[in-house]
Design a protein around this motif. Structure first.
Motif: not given
Ligand code: SF4
Lengths: 295, 603, 171
Positions: B383-384, B387-388, B390-393, B395
C-alpha cells in the motif's frame, strides 16, 4: 504503571462510548416524541448482562467470539490518536494498521456467531461482510486524498499537518469528507445500513444466540467501536484537537449518524452495496481527482 | 557441482520411488529420505555465487548454471513445501509413478532456479510443466483429464512464447545467457520482454491467462495442490524477477507504461479473482481463485517497481507459499475424512477436527492480511509503495481485492468448520498425522515472520538493493518507509495483552453451559435433529443481484466464442480439402473463371 | 450482588412474543403515549437476550409448547409476567378445550396483571412493581422452576409431549 494507565484509558473510553449509546437512544426517543431512557441506561444494561447467572454457549469459538471482538477494537483504540493525545503505544498510528485491526472485531464476532449453527447469525455475517465491500472501499478512497496530500500514512502526522480551523481536512477536501460520512453510516451499521442486525427480520443477526456476559462484551465492543470509528473521521478531517474537543467532534459526527438513523428505513443488502457503488463512489473518485489536480 | 548433485539426488529418488512403487513402506521411506536429504543439502551446501558453466559449443552457445540469493530464497520455499506435501501425501492412495512425477516436477522447478541461460531455463521449465501436468492427469476428479489438458495447453502457450522470445534474443544478441538487453534498439526488446514474461504470467495465473488454474488446482490430488499452488507458482514470481531485472534492467526508464499496465492487470486479477472466489461452492475452487487473487498482489508489487514494492512482492510470494499451502493442506485433511469438497455438504467440523480448524483460522487471518500474521507486512508495504508512486486508484483497487479476501475466507471457514454438524459426519476424527504435521509446521513461519519480518526482509532487501534505490529502513521487528512506520511485535503484544484482559472479563462473570446443537433460537419452534439449519448453499447469493450482469461475463465465454468462430472457419477450410467431386469441380471452374477474369482483356 | 439486582431492575429486556389478544395493549405502552423505554424496558429479538417473558393473555396448548421452549432458552435470572385474567384462571376461555387455565402450573410466574384486557397504565404499574421486587431480590420465581423442575415437567407432560419439546441440556 503504564499498564494501569492502559486499562484506565480503556475503561474511560468504554464508558464514554456507552454514554454515547445512551444519548443515541435518548435522541431517537425525542425524535419519536418520547422521553426515552436515562443516558446512563447502557451502563446499567451492561452491568445487568454481566450479572446474569447462567448463559449458554455453543462451543469454544462461540465463547471466544465476543472476546476476540473486544480485543480487536481495543487494540485499534490503542493505535488511534485521540486528537492531539498521542496513541498510548508510541507508534504514530499508521492508517493501514488501524484499518486492518478494525476488521478483527467483525471477524471475531463472525466466527463466534458462525459456531452457533443458527442460520440467522450466518446470514447476518454474510451480509455484514458483503456490506464491507461497499463502505470500506469508500472510506478508504475518501481518506486517501488527505494522506496523499500531507504525504504520510501516519494518522498522527496527518492530524498535526492539518493546522487550525480553516486548514482542516474537511474544509480542504469537502467532497471526500462527504463520501467518508456516507461510509461511516455503513461502518457503524446504523440505518439505512442496519442490514446485519435487522432485529425484526433476522432476530438481531449475529447476536441471536448471545446472551448474558457474551452480549455484555459485544455491547462494550460496540461502545468502543463508536469512539474508534467516529474518532478516525475526526482525526483525519478535523485537524489537531485537544482531548475535550476531540470528544465533542466525535459527538457531533455521531449525532449526525443517529439523526440519519432515526428517520431512515432499511435497505436490502444488494441495494445497500449498489448504493455505495453509486454516488458515494463517485464522490470518492472526485475527491481523489481533486487532490491530483491540486498537485 | 553442488547443484548438479542436488538435482541428481532429487531425480534418483524419483526413479527409486518409481521402481519401488509396489512396496509402499520402502517407497515412502526412500522418498522421505530423498526430500529431507535434498533440503538439508540445499541449506548447507548451496551458497550464492556458486556457478558452473557447461561449454557445449554448438553454434557458439554456452550453457551455464549459477546460484543467486534469489534462487536460494525460492529453493528453500520449494523444498520445504515439497517435504510438507510428501509427508501428507503418504496418507493418500498413490502409486510409484505419482511420486516419480512429483519428484521430477520438483527437479524441473529447482533447475529453473539454477539456470543461467535461457535454453536450460526453458528445458527445466518444460520439465516442471510436463510432470505437473502428468500429476494433474492422475488427479481424482472426473474432469481431471479436461483440466490437465487445459493446463498443458496453457503451459505450452507460455512455453512457446518464451521460446520465441529466446530465439529473438539470440538473434539480436548472439547469446542465450540471461543478460541485460536494455541496450538493444527499436521495439524488438519490448517484444522480447513481453514474450519472456508470458509463461510466468501463465504460471502465476494472471488474469487473461488464469483459465487453467481453477481446474488444475481443483482436480489435482489434494496434497499435490499444496505444492502446485504454494510452490510451483513461485517459479512464475521468480520468472518475473528474471525478466524484469536480469533481462531488462532499465525497464522503468524505457517502458513505464508497460509496468503500469502490468500493475493494473495484477490489481484487476486480485479483485476479480477475489469476487469469483467468494461465489464458488467448491472448497478447492474457492482456494484456487484465492490463490490467483493473492498472486495478483505480487504482480502489482513488481509493476509498481520501487525498492520496497518489490520487497513486498517477494515477501508476499513467501507469505502466499505459507498461508495458501496451509489452507490447501487443511482442505486436503478435511477431504481425507469427509470425502467431499462441496462446501454445502460440510459444516460444524470444529468439534471433530480442532487442529485443522486452528490451521484454517490462522490461514484465513493471514490471507486477509490481519496483523500479526505473515500476510500483513507485505500488504502494508505494498500500500505504501503504491501511494508513494502517486497511484491512488491502483491502491484503491488493491484494497478492494483485500476486502474480498474477508468474504471468501469467512465463507470457507464457516462452511467447513462452523455451523451445523451434518449427521453423516458425527463419527469423524481429526485429520491424520501427515496433515497435522504440515499444519503445525506452517503455523510457525506464519507467526514468526508476521512479528519479525526482518528475518526475511533482510535477504530480500539484499537481493533487490542491487537493482533499485533502497528507501526502506528496517530491522528485525520494525519497518520504516518514507510514509510510515510499523513495529510488528507491538501489534502482536498489544493484541495478546488485550485478549488476556477480555478473557479475564469473560472468565470472572457468570457461568455458562454448553448448549446442544438443536438448542437454537428458531422462533421457539421445535426442530428436528436432521433439519438442514446450515446456511451453506447460496452463501453470498445476494451478491449476484448486487453485481448484476457483469458477474456472468468471463474470459472463458470470450474464448468459447473465439472457439466457435475458429471451428466455423475450420469447417469452411475443411470443405476445401475434403469436399466431394462436385466441390472440386466447382473450384476448378471458379479458378478458371478467375483466371479468365484477370486476364480478361488480354485473351 | 446488590448492584446487579439494581441494574437488573433498571434494565429489563423483554421477549417480544405475543401470545394472546392482550398483546394489543403493548404497542401504546411501547410508543410515544406511555413510553416504557423510560424504565429501561425494551423489546428484544430473541429469548437469549431477554430477562422478561410476557405472557400476553390466553395460551393455547400449541402456544404453550413454544412458550416453555422460549422460557428455557432464556438466561437466568428470568422473570415472567402474566398478563390478563386468562393467565390467572382462564378468563373468558374458562371452558375452552385447548386453552390452559392456570399458567402457574407450567411455568413459574413472578407477577400478574388483572383485567381483561389491562390498560397500559396497569401494565406500567406492573412493571414498576416488578422492578421493585427485583431490586429487593424478591422476584425469585425462576429458582422455583429449577428446584421443582420435575413437577413442572409433569404438569407440562399432561398437555403436550415434553420429551420432544423441552431442551435437554437444561441445568
Ligand atoms: S384476559 Fe381478556 S384480553 Fe387478555 S387474553 Fe384473555 S380474553 Fe384476551
Amino acid at each position: 504503571m503504564s499498564i494501569l494507565y492502559f486499562f484506565l484509558y480503556l475503561l474511560l473510553v468504554t464508558v464514554i462510548g456507552l454514554l454515547y449509546m445512551g444519548v443515541a437512544r435518548k435522541v431517537t426517543a425525542h425524535i419519536q416524541n418520547r422521553y426515552g431512557p436515562p443516558i446512563y441506561q447502557p451502563i446499567l444494561d451492561v452491568l445487568k448482562l454481566f450479572g446474569k447467572r447462567h448463559t449458554v454457549t455453543h462451543g469454544v469459538m462461540h465463547s471466544l467470539g465476543p472476546v476476540i471482538a473486544y480485543t480487536g477494537i481495543a487494540s485499534t483504540l490503542l493505535f488511534l490518536p485521540l486528537g492531539n493525545h498521542t496513541p498510548l503505544l508510541h507508534f504514530k498510528g499508521d492508517l493501514f494498521v488501524v484499518l486492518y485491526l478494525l476488521v478483527v472485531g467483525p471477524l471475531g464476532m463472525a466466527l463466534g456467531a458462525g459456531e452457533s449453527s443458527n442460520p440467522n447469525a450466518t446470514i447476518a455475517m454474510a451480509r455484514a461482510l458483503s456490506l464491507m465491500l461497499g463502505y470500506e472501499i469508500i472510506f478508504f478512497m475518501a481518506t486517501l486524498p488527505v494522506f496523499y496530500h500531507y504525504h504520510t500514512a501516519s494518522i498522527y502526522k496527518v492530524i498535526q499537518a492539518q493546522g487550525v480551523f480553516p486548514h482542516w481536512g474537511a474544509i480542504i477536501f469537502p467532497i471526500s469528507f462527504l463520501a467518508a460520512l456516507f461510509a461511516l453510516q455503513g461502518m457503524m451499521g446504523e440505518k439505512p445500513f442496519e442490514i446485519a442486525i435487522a432485529p425484526h427480520e433476522i432476530a438481531s443477526g449475529p447476536m441471536v444466540e448471545y446472551g448474558g456476559k457474551y452480549l455484555g462484551l459485544l455491547q462494550l465492543w460496540h461502545a468502543v467501536g463508536i469512539i474508534v470509528e467516529t474518532g478516525l473521521l475526526v482525526d483525519i478531517f478535523f485537524g489537531p484537537q485537544n482531548i475535550i474537543w476531540f470528544f465533542i467532534g466525535t459527538f457531533i459526527v455521531f449525532y449526525v449518524v443517529i439523526l440519519v438513523n432515526a428517520v431512515m428505513p432499511r435497505f436490502r443488502i444488494e441495494q445497500a452495496v449498489r448504493f455505495y457503488w453509486g454516488i458515494p463512489l463517485l464522490l470518492a473518485i472526485l475527491g481523489i481527482l481533486q487532490v491530483y489536480i491540486w498537485r | 557441482m553442488a547443484m548438479f548433485l542436488l538435482l541428481l539426488i532429487i531425480g534418483l529418488t524419483g526413479l527409486l520411488a518409481f521402481i519401488l512403487g509396489p512396496i509402499k513402506v520402502l517407497r515412502n521411506i526412500i522418498s522421505l529420505i530423498g526430500a529431507i536429504g535434498g533440503l538439508l543439502y540445499f541449506v548447507f551446501k548451496i551458497r550464492p555465487g556458486q556457478a558452473y558453466a557447461l561449454n557445449i559449443k554448438i553454434y557458439n552457445v554456452h550453457f551455464g548454471t549459477g546460484m543467486s540469493a534469489l534462487s536460494i530464497f525460492f529453493g528453500i520455499i520449494l523444498l520445504g513445501l515439497f517435504l510438507i506435501f510428501l509427508i501428507a501425501s503418504f496418507h493418500e492412495d498413490n502409486d510409484g509413478a505419482y511420486y516419480m512425477f512429483s519428484f521430477f516436477s520438483l527437479l524441473g522447478a529447482l533447475g529453473v532456479l539454477f539456470a543461467k541461460d535461457l535454453i536450460s531455463f526453458f528445458f527445466f521449465f518444460e520439465t516442471m510443466s510436463l510432470f505437473s501436468f502428468l500429476i494433474v492427469l492422475k488427479g481424482n476428479g472426473e474432469t481431471s483429464h479436461r483440466s490437465a489438458f487445459k493446463y498443458v495447453m496453457w503451459s505450452a502457450f507460455g512455453a512457446y512464447a518464451f521460446l520465441l522470445g529466446t530465439f529473438l534474443k539470440v538473434n539480436y544478441t548472439h547469446s542465450v545467457m540471461i543478460t541485460d538487453i536494455s541496450y538493444l534498439g527499436g521495439n524488438i526488446k519490448l517484444w522480447i520482454l513481453i514474450l519472456l514474461l508470458t509463461p510466468f504470467m501463465v504460471k502465476t495465473a494472471l488474469m487473461p491467462f488464469h483459465l487453467w488454474a481453477p481446474g488444475a488446482y481443483t482436480d489435482s490430488k489434494d496434497t499435490y495442490t499444496v505444492f502446485l499452488s504454494g510452490g510451483l507458482s513461485k517459479i512464475g514470481v521468480f520468472g518475473y524477477f528474471i525478466a524484469l531485472f536480469n533481462v531488462f534492467s532499465q525497464i522503468a526508464v524505457l517502458y513505464p507504461w508497460l509496468l503500469k499496465v502490468f500493475a493494473y492487470i495484477g490489481a484487476i486479477t486480485a479483485s476479480l479473482a477475489g469476487i469469483y472466489a467468494f461465489m464458488q461452492d467448491d472448497a478447492k475452487k474457492l482456494l484456487a481463485y484465492s490463490s490467483i487473487s493473492q498472486l495478483g498482489y505480487v504482480a502489482v508489487g513488481f509493476g509498481v517497481y520501487s525498492h520496497f514494492s518489490v520487497v513486498a512482492a517477494l515477501f508476499h510470494a513467501l507469505g502466499h507459499a505459507v498461508f495458501e499451502s496451509l489452507l490447501f493442506l487443511v482442505v486436503a485433511g478435511v477431504y481425507y475424512r469427509t470425502k467431499t469438497h462441496d462446501l454445502r455438504k460440510m459444516g460444524g467440523l470444529i468439534k471433530k477436527m480442532p487442529l485443522s480448524f486452528i490451521g484454517l483460522l490462522f490461514g484465513i487471518i493471514a490471507t486477509s492480511g490481519i496483523p500479526p500474521t505473515i500476510g500483513f507486512p507485505s500488504k502494508w508495504l505494498l500500500y505504501e509503495a503504491i501511494i508513494l508512486k502517486n497511484d491512488l486508484f491502483l491502491v484503491s483497487l488493491v484494497f478492494f481485492a483485500s476486502i474480498t479476501a474477508f468474504l471468501y475466507s469467512y465463507k470457507l471457514i464457516h462452511s467447513i468448520f462452523l455451523g451445523k454438524l451434518h449427521k453423516e459426519h458425527e463419527h469423524i476424527k481429526e485429520a491424520p498425522f501427515g496433515y497435522g504435521f504440515g499444519i503445525v509446521v506452517l503455523l510457525i513461519p506464519l507467526f514468526v515472520l508476521g512479528t519479525n519480518p526482518g528475518i526475511v526482509v533482510k535477504p530480500i532487501d539484499y537481493i533487490v538493493r542491487f537493482y533499485l534505490k533502497p528507501d526502506l529502513a528496517y530491522n528485525l521487528t520494525n519497518m520504516t518507509t518514507p510514509l510510515g512506520h510499523v513495529n510488528f511485535p507491538a501489534i502482536g503484544i498489544t493484541m495478546t495483552l488485550l485478549f488476556t484482559l477480555s478473557f479475564i472479563i469473560y472468565l470472572i462473570f457468570g457461568k455458562s453451559y454448553r448448549a446442544a446443537q438443536e438448542d437454537n433460537y428458531t422462533a421457539t419452534e421445535w426442530i428436528d435433529k436432521d433439519f438442514g439449519l446450515h446456511y451453506g448453499g447460496e452463501f453470498y447469493g445476494f451478491m449476484r443481484k448486487a453485481f448484476g450482469k457483469p458477474l456472468t461475463w468471463s474470459f472463458e465465454k470470450i474464448l468459447n466464442a473465439c472457439l466457435k468462430v475458429v471451428s466455423f472457419l475450420g469447417e469452411i477450410a475443411r470443405g476445401f480439402y475434403m469436399g466431394d467431386a462436385r466441390v472440386y469441380l466447382f473450384y476448378i471452374i471458379l479458378f478458371f473463371a478467375i483466371i479468365v477474369y484477370i486476364m480478361g482483356g488480354k485473351l | 450482588m446488590k448492584l446487579f439486582n439494581f441494574s437488573q431492575s433498571r434494565s429489563l429486556w423483554m421477549m417480544h412474543f405475543c401470545t394472546g389478544c392482550g398483546a394489543m395493549e403493548m404497542p401504546p405502552t411501547m410508543t410515544s403515549r406511555f413510553d416504557m423505554e423510560r424504565f429501561g424496558i425494551i423489546p428484544m429479538a430473541t429469548p437469549r437476550q431477554s430477562d422478561l417473558l410476557l405472557i400476553t393473555g390466553y395460551l393455547t396448548i400449541k402456544t404453550l409448547k413454544r412458550v416453555v421452549r422460549a422460557y428455557e432458552q432464556m438466561p437466568t435470572p428470568r422473570y415472567v409476567l402474566g398478563f390478563g385474567s386468562c393467565t390467572i384462571n382462564g378468563g373468558m376461555y374458562w371452558d375452552s378445550y385447548n386453552v390452559i387455565k392456570k399458567l402457574e402450573l407450567y411455568i413459574p410466574v413472578d407477577i400478574y396483571i388483572n383485567g381483561c384486557m389491562p390498560r397500559p397504565e396497569a401494565i406500567i404499574d406492573a412493571f414498576l412493581k416488578l422492578r421493585e421486587m427485583i431490586a429487593k431480590g424478591e422476584a425469585n420465581a425462576w429458582k422455583k422452576y429449577i428446584e421443582n423442575y420435575e413437577w413442572y415437567k409433569k404438569n407440562q407432560s399432561e398437555v403436550f409431549d415434553v420429551e420432544k419439546w423441552s431442551i435437554k441440556n437444561e441445568k
